[in-house]
Structures are given as C-alpha cells and as structure tokens.
Design a protein around this motif. Structure first.
Motif, PDB file in Angstrom:
ATOM      1  N   THR A 297      16.839  64.649 -94.923  1.00 29.05           N
ATOM      2  CA  THR A 297      17.774  63.860 -94.135  1.00 29.05           C
ATOM      3  C   THR A 297      17.236  62.448 -93.962  1.00 29.05           C
ATOM      4  O   THR A 297      16.084  62.164 -94.275  1.00 29.05           O
ATOM      5  CB  THR A 297      18.016  64.513 -92.760  1.00 29.05           C
TER       6      THR A 297
ATOM      7  N   ALA B 263      24.389  66.689 -97.815  1.00 30.16           N
ATOM      8  CA  ALA B 263      24.845  65.630 -96.905  1.00 30.16           C
ATOM      9  C   ALA B 263      24.727  64.215 -97.472  1.00 30.16           C
ATOM     10  O   ALA B 263      25.683  63.429 -97.407  1.00 30.16           O
ATOM     11  CB  ALA B 263      24.087  65.732 -95.584  1.00 30.16           C
TER      12      ALA B 263
ATOM     13  N   LEU C 194      20.010  68.609 -94.036  1.00 25.88           N
ATOM     14  CA  LEU C 194      20.079  68.024 -92.693  1.00 25.88           C
ATOM     15  C   LEU C 194      18.737  68.041 -91.981  1.00 25.88           C
ATOM     16  O   LEU C 194      18.638  67.700 -90.810  1.00 25.88           O
ATOM     17  CB  LEU C 194      21.101  68.802 -91.853  1.00 25.88           C
TER      18      LEU C 194
END
Length: 229
Positions: free
Chosen positions: A65, A26, A60
């Motif tokens: 994250t 991500a 995530l």
C-alpha cells in the motif's frame, strides 16, 4: 470535450482449490484514477458484476500500500466508485474514449470468459477506442477478437504480468493458465522489463499495456498521450 475513461475491475474474491482470497489490486485502480483525475478526465469504475469491488487485502497492507491508496480510500467520492461500481453489462463502448482493465488475481476467475466484457471490448476495438490494461488486467483480452476476426492481441506488441513474476509470486498453481504464455499463443509480440517487478509499458497504436503494479501510473500517463495525439 472532457475525455471519458472506464476502469474495469474484477468481481472475483477468491481463486484456486482450496479457495484463496484475492480480488483487485488497489494500486492498479487508484494510480490510474488519480492520473486521469488530474487531467480533468471523467472516470467511471465498473466491475464484472457491479456493486462493491473486492480488493486483495495484501494490496492494502505494507509494503504494497502507499499514501495514494490510503488517501483514495478516505476520499468519499472516489471510494464510492468502488462500493457501487457499474456492472459491465451496463457499459457501452460508445460512451467512453478509453477502457482500462485493472489487475489483481481475481481477474483470472472472471475476466477471460465473461460475455459482457468480451462483447464490450470487441465493440470498443471495432470503434477504434483506446484499450489498456495493467498486470493481470490483460486476462480480459484472452477471448476477445479484433475487427479482423483474429485474437485482439495477435500481431500486437504488449506486456502483462510475466510467467516469471507469476512463479515468483507463488501463485502459478492457483491460476488456470500463465497469462504471458496464453497471450503469446494468441499471437502477441510480448515484451517485458529486464528485471522482475520493474515498471514496463508498451503502446501499440490504441492498445496500451503495463507489466505489473509498478507500471500503473506509467500506463495511465501513456493513455493520456495516446488520447492527446
């Protein structure tokens, strides 16, 4: 004129035998997206197959994250690019100023041998476009030839997720080859940070590469510098 950048992501959601879930990392999509967005660039998210980009769930969750990732996932307009990404087959080199290959272990499953990605990057290189990557995104360079017919990375200073980092991550048995070693075999002049996981960026003319997730923002900023030169 507004600069246009294409972020290319994996469509592979599992690797190894037995299969281990993976995908795109991500931060390696979000951090560059935000940097270029702040500069007023037009950013398109593409993936090998198009449609929803599989995200590595590890990226995530804490500690990987961050607030930037969380805000991106809550941004309806930005998140739409991950849900309905453009197939690489529909991307044309002439339509963009720069290409960026995001990483994540999913790339080992589809980047190196995808004919559409290979053709796109070869066309981009021939046209003198800026080509960049971070971490495992450099998997996309493995079978790409430069305008001279030699491997794209031959004679170029660059970096990627290192062999030592691969061993440290415990993924070395899942990947088909160690990326650093492969790029060295193809003639790359490889550079790495002194410490594992430390950010490191290398720019060699129109080729800009980052070592690991921590390098994501720095790679994007260096691309801005190259495009502005």
């Amino acid at each position: 004129m507004t600069k246009k950048i294409c972020i290319i992501c994996t469509s592979c959601d599992a690797i190894g035998e037995p299969a281990e879930p993976t995908g795109a990392w991500a931060e390696e999509i979000v951090a560059p997206y935000r940097v270029w967005q702040k500069h007023g660039y037009s950013v398109t998210i593409a993936s090998i197959k198009g449609g929803k980009v599989p995200l590595d769930q590890t990226s995530l969750a804490p500690p990987f994250t961050n607030k930037e990732v969380e805000e991106f996932l809550d941004d309806e307009a930005a998140f739409a690019g991950l849900v309905a990404s453009t197939p690489v087959a529909d991307i044309k080199a002439a339509d963009f100023d720069a290409f960026f290959l995001a990483g994540g272990h999913g790339t080992v499953g589809d980047f190196p041998n995808d004919p559409n990605l290979i053709a796109l990057l070869e066309a981009a290189a021939a046209a003198g476009k800026v080509i960049s990557s971070v971490c495992h995104g450099a998997e996309g360079f493995v079978n790409v030839k430069g305008p001279d017919g030699k491997p794209l990375v031959a004679g170029k200073c660059m970096t990627c997720f290192t062999d030592k980092e691969e061993y440290a991550s415990g993924k070395d048995k899942l990947v088909p080859f160690l990326l650093e070693s492969k790029l060295r075999e193809e003639g790359a002049f490889f550079e790495a940070a002194k410490d594992l996981w430390a950010p490191h960026v290398v720019a060699d003319k129109n080729l800009v590469t980052g070592q690991n997730p921590a390098s994501s923002s720095a790679v994007a900023k260096r691309v801005v510098e190259v495009l502005s030169a």
